[in-house]
Design an enzyme around this catalytic site. Sequence first.
Site, PDB file in Angstrom:
ATOM      1  N   CYS A  38       5.843  -0.333   7.614  1.00 45.88           N
ATOM      2  CA  CYS A  38       5.510   0.869   6.855  1.00 45.88           C
ATOM      3  C   CYS A  38       6.737   1.289   6.055  1.00 45.88           C
ATOM      4  O   CYS A  38       7.845   1.309   6.587  1.00 45.88           O
ATOM      5  CB  CYS A  38       5.101   1.988   7.811  1.00 45.88           C
ATOM      6  N   LEU A  39       6.516   1.652   4.797  1.00 50.84           N
ATOM      7  CA  LEU A  39       7.632   2.085   3.953  1.00 50.84           C
ATOM      8  C   LEU A  39       8.259   3.373   4.496  1.00 50.84           C
ATOM      9  O   LEU A  39       9.414   3.658   4.199  1.00 50.84           O
ATOM     10  CB  LEU A  39       7.149   2.295   2.514  1.00 50.84           C
TER      11      LEU A  39
ATOM     12  N   HIS B 293      -4.499   1.534   7.752  1.00 46.92           N
ATOM     13  CA  HIS B 293      -3.126   2.055   7.825  1.00 46.92           C
ATOM     14  C   HIS B 293      -2.943   3.227   6.852  1.00 46.92           C
ATOM     15  O   HIS B 293      -2.379   4.267   7.214  1.00 46.92           O
ATOM     16  CB  HIS B 293      -2.167   0.895   7.505  1.00 46.92           C
ATOM     17  N   GLU B 294      -3.452   3.065   5.620  1.00 52.47           N
ATOM     18  CA  GLU B 294      -3.303   4.125   4.608  1.00 52.47           C
ATOM     19  C   GLU B 294      -4.162   5.339   4.932  1.00 52.47           C
ATOM     20  O   GLU B 294      -3.738   6.483   4.726  1.00 52.47           O
ATOM     21  CB  GLU B 294      -3.657   3.602   3.210  1.00 52.47           C
TER      22      GLU B 294
ATOM     23  N   HIS C 156      -2.389   7.519   7.307  1.00 52.68           N
ATOM     24  CA  HIS C 156      -1.372   8.370   6.663  1.00 52.68           C
ATOM     25  C   HIS C 156      -1.987   9.676   6.174  1.00 52.68           C
ATOM     26  O   HIS C 156      -1.390  10.746   6.314  1.00 52.68           O
ATOM     27  CB  HIS C 156      -0.746   7.654   5.458  1.00 52.68           C
TER      28      HIS C 156
ATOM     29  N   GLY D  21       0.834  -1.191   0.000  1.00 53.78           N
ATOM     30  CA  GLY D  21       0.000   0.000   0.000  1.00 53.78           C
ATOM     31  C   GLY D  21       0.869   1.241   0.000  1.00 53.78           C
ATOM     32  O   GLY D  21       2.055   1.168   0.356  1.00 53.78           O
TER      33      GLY D  21
ATOM     34  N   GLN E 157       2.892   9.933   1.897  1.00 59.21           N
ATOM     35  CA  GLN E 157       4.236   9.344   1.987  1.00 59.21           C
ATOM     36  C   GLN E 157       5.172   9.815   0.876  1.00 59.21           C
ATOM     37  O   GLN E 157       6.385   9.691   0.997  1.00 59.21           O
ATOM     38  CB  GLN E 157       4.152   7.813   1.943  1.00 59.21           C
TER      39      GLN E 157
HETATM   40  O1  GNR Z   1       3.974  -2.667   2.658  1.00 56.28           O
HETATM   41  C1  GNR Z   1       3.305  -2.510   3.682  1.00 56.28           C
HETATM   42  N1  GNR Z   1       2.975  -3.589   4.444  1.00 56.28           N
HETATM   43  C2  GNR Z   1       2.087  -3.548   5.492  1.00 56.28           C
HETATM   44  C3  GNR Z   1       2.037  -4.636   6.340  1.00 56.28           C
HETATM   45  C4  GNR Z   1       1.156  -4.672   7.392  1.00 56.28           C
HETATM   46  C5  GNR Z   1       0.309  -3.615   7.594  1.00 56.28           C
HETATM   47  C6  GNR Z   1       0.349  -2.498   6.767  1.00 56.28           C
HETATM   48  C7  GNR Z   1       1.224  -2.472   5.721  1.00 56.28           C
HETATM   49  S1  GNR Z   1       1.261  -1.107   4.657  1.00 56.28           S
HETATM   50  C8  GNR Z   1       2.911  -1.146   4.121  1.00 56.28           C
HETATM   51  C9  GNR Z   1       3.160  -0.093   3.054  1.00 56.28           C
HETATM   52  C10 GNR Z   1       2.961   1.271   3.658  1.00 56.28           C
HETATM   53  O2  GNR Z   1       3.749   1.808   4.376  1.00 56.28           O
HETATM   54  N2  GNR Z   1       1.839   1.863   3.412  1.00 56.28           N
HETATM   55  O3  GNR Z   1       1.562   3.044   3.956  1.00 56.28           O
HETATM   56 NI    NI Z   2       2.679   3.137   5.805  1.00 58.99          NI
END
Ligand code: GNR
Ligand code: NI
Length: 168
Positions: free
Chosen positions: A91-92, A133-134, A137, A46, A51
């Site tokens: 998270c990236l 999660h997104e 952000h 995601g 980001q």
């Molecule tokens: O790549 C991602 N893996 C992930 C694993 C578990 C819960 C959420 C994520 S999202 C993350 C990519 C990211 O940072 N998205 O904002």
């Molecule tokens: Ni993230």
Amino acid sequence: MALLKILEFPDSRLRTKAKPVEQVDDGIRQIIADMLDTMYKAPGIGLAATQVNIHQQIIVIDISEAKNKPLCLINPILLKQEGRQHSEEGCLSVPDIFEEVERAESIMVEALNQQGESFSLTTDGLLAVCIQHEMDHLKGKLFVDYLSSLKRERIRKKLKKLKKEKSS
Ligand code: GNR
Ligand code: NI
């Protein structure tokens, strides 16, 4: 193909609240294409526009194994959430850190697709985790905000050290 630079915690730009997209036009579709390239390359499941320092409400996701089911949510709104689940999140923008976070188990969201059409999605499990999660952000919130301040401080120091090592 254009790769965008991903901001990393504790960059204050990750705290910016994204504004709704007013019109889904070719400019927005170009951002989505670049975000997908960036997400697949990372690799991640995601990516939120925040980001990549674009402060509009745009999310791309692909949780498929073959990485061939891109999903795009513009101006997402959470209509329902039910239950609780716990899972390890990464998270990236917080590279190499994985911690357990509590989220709703199932959600219903409404959003626009890349054609500007409204759709709703009811889902659970990993996709529900990823959407939550997104959407965080886009509000300037990171998964590390759910951890204790002690843990968050340790993560900040660890990332600082990793960055220093990489640059030397
Ligand atoms: O790549 C991602 N893996 C992930 C694993 C578990 C819960 C959420 C994520 S999202 C993350 C990519 C990211 O940072 N998205 O904002
Ligand atoms: Ni993230």
